[in-house]
Write a protein that holds these residues in place. Structure first.
Motif, PDB file in Angstrom:
ATOM      1  N   MET A  81       0.827  -1.211   0.000  1.00  0.00           N
ATOM      2  CA  MET A  81       0.000   0.000   0.000  1.00  0.00           C
ATOM      3  C   MET A  81       0.865   1.267   0.000  1.00  0.00           C
ATOM      4  N   ALA A  82       2.083   1.160   0.520  1.00  0.00           N
ATOM      5  CA  ALA A  82       2.971   2.326   0.601  1.00  0.00           C
ATOM      6  C   ALA A  82       3.796   2.543  -0.666  1.00  0.00           C
ATOM      7  N   LEU A  83       3.783   1.615  -1.607  1.00  0.00           N
ATOM      8  CA  LEU A  83       4.597   1.734  -2.819  1.00  0.00           C
ATOM      9  C   LEU A  83       4.427   3.065  -3.556  1.00  0.00           C
ATOM     10  N   PRO A  84       3.216   3.616  -3.684  1.00  0.00           N
ATOM     11  CA  PRO A  84       3.063   4.868  -4.432  1.00  0.00           C
ATOM     12  C   PRO A  84       3.824   6.056  -3.827  1.00  0.00           C
ATOM     13  N   PHE A  85       4.261   5.940  -2.584  1.00  0.00           N
ATOM     14  CA  PHE A  85       4.969   7.042  -1.945  1.00  0.00           C
ATOM     15  C   PHE A  85       6.465   7.034  -2.250  1.00  0.00           C
ATOM     16  N   LEU A  86       6.930   5.990  -2.939  1.00  0.00           N
ATOM     17  CA  LEU A  86       8.334   5.908  -3.323  1.00  0.00           C
ATOM     18  C   LEU A  86       8.583   6.704  -4.603  1.00  0.00           C
ATOM     19  N   PRO A  87       9.831   7.095  -4.846  1.00  0.00           N
ATOM     20  CA  PRO A  87      10.147   7.685  -6.156  1.00  0.00           C
ATOM     21  C   PRO A  87       9.810   6.672  -7.255  1.00  0.00           C
ATOM     22  N   GLU A  88       9.321   7.162  -8.366  1.00  0.00           N
ATOM     23  CA  GLU A  88       8.806   6.310  -9.439  1.00  0.00           C
ATOM     24  C   GLU A  88       9.788   5.202  -9.842  1.00  0.00           C
TER      25      GLU A  88
END
Length: 127
Positions: free
Chosen positions: A110-117
């Motif tokens: 769920m936290a993946l979208p908060f990482l740099p692309e």
């Protein structure tokens, strides 16, 4: 489908939402027709820089085809909703609640979208 637009003129900006009524669960061809028609009736070509959308593949494909220069972004709310639906589909709700490892894995996803692309796919592969 609803189109939400942020329209900017000089120093002023406003939001506009327009529901587009199409067949239930339309696919790519219908989305293309609707989007092309919408672009056709505008007084001038819009300067679309980015689009935030959910996870319906037909919409992504349509936007890549009709507005290829726009950057496409997914919505974190829709990402987590989609992921939770997959947890339910796989029958993992109980594991999510009672197993620390499953809970941790789902939360990390769920936290993946908060990482740099550029880090998302390698981190996902490691999970």
């Amino acid at each position: 489908m609803t189109v939400n637009a942020f329209v900017r003129t000089d120093d002023h900006a406003k939001t506009s939402a327009s529901p587009l009524h199409t067949d239930v669960r339309t696919k790519e061809n219908n989305y293309k027709k609707v989007l092309k028609q919408l672009l056709k009736i505008l007084p001038s070509a819009p300067a679309v820089q980015q689009v935030t959308l959910d996870f319906e593949r037909a919409v992504w494909a349509t936007l890549r085809d009709v507005i290829p220069h726009a950057r496409l972004h997914s919505c974190v709310f829709h990402w987590t909703q989609s992921l939770w639906r997959k947890v339910q589909e796989l029958g993992l709700q109980s594991s999510y609640t009672h197993d620390r490892g499953t809970h941790s894995l789902v939360k990390k996803m769920m936290a993946l979208p908060f990482l740099p692309e550029e880090e998302i796919e390698p981190i996902f592969q490691r999970l």
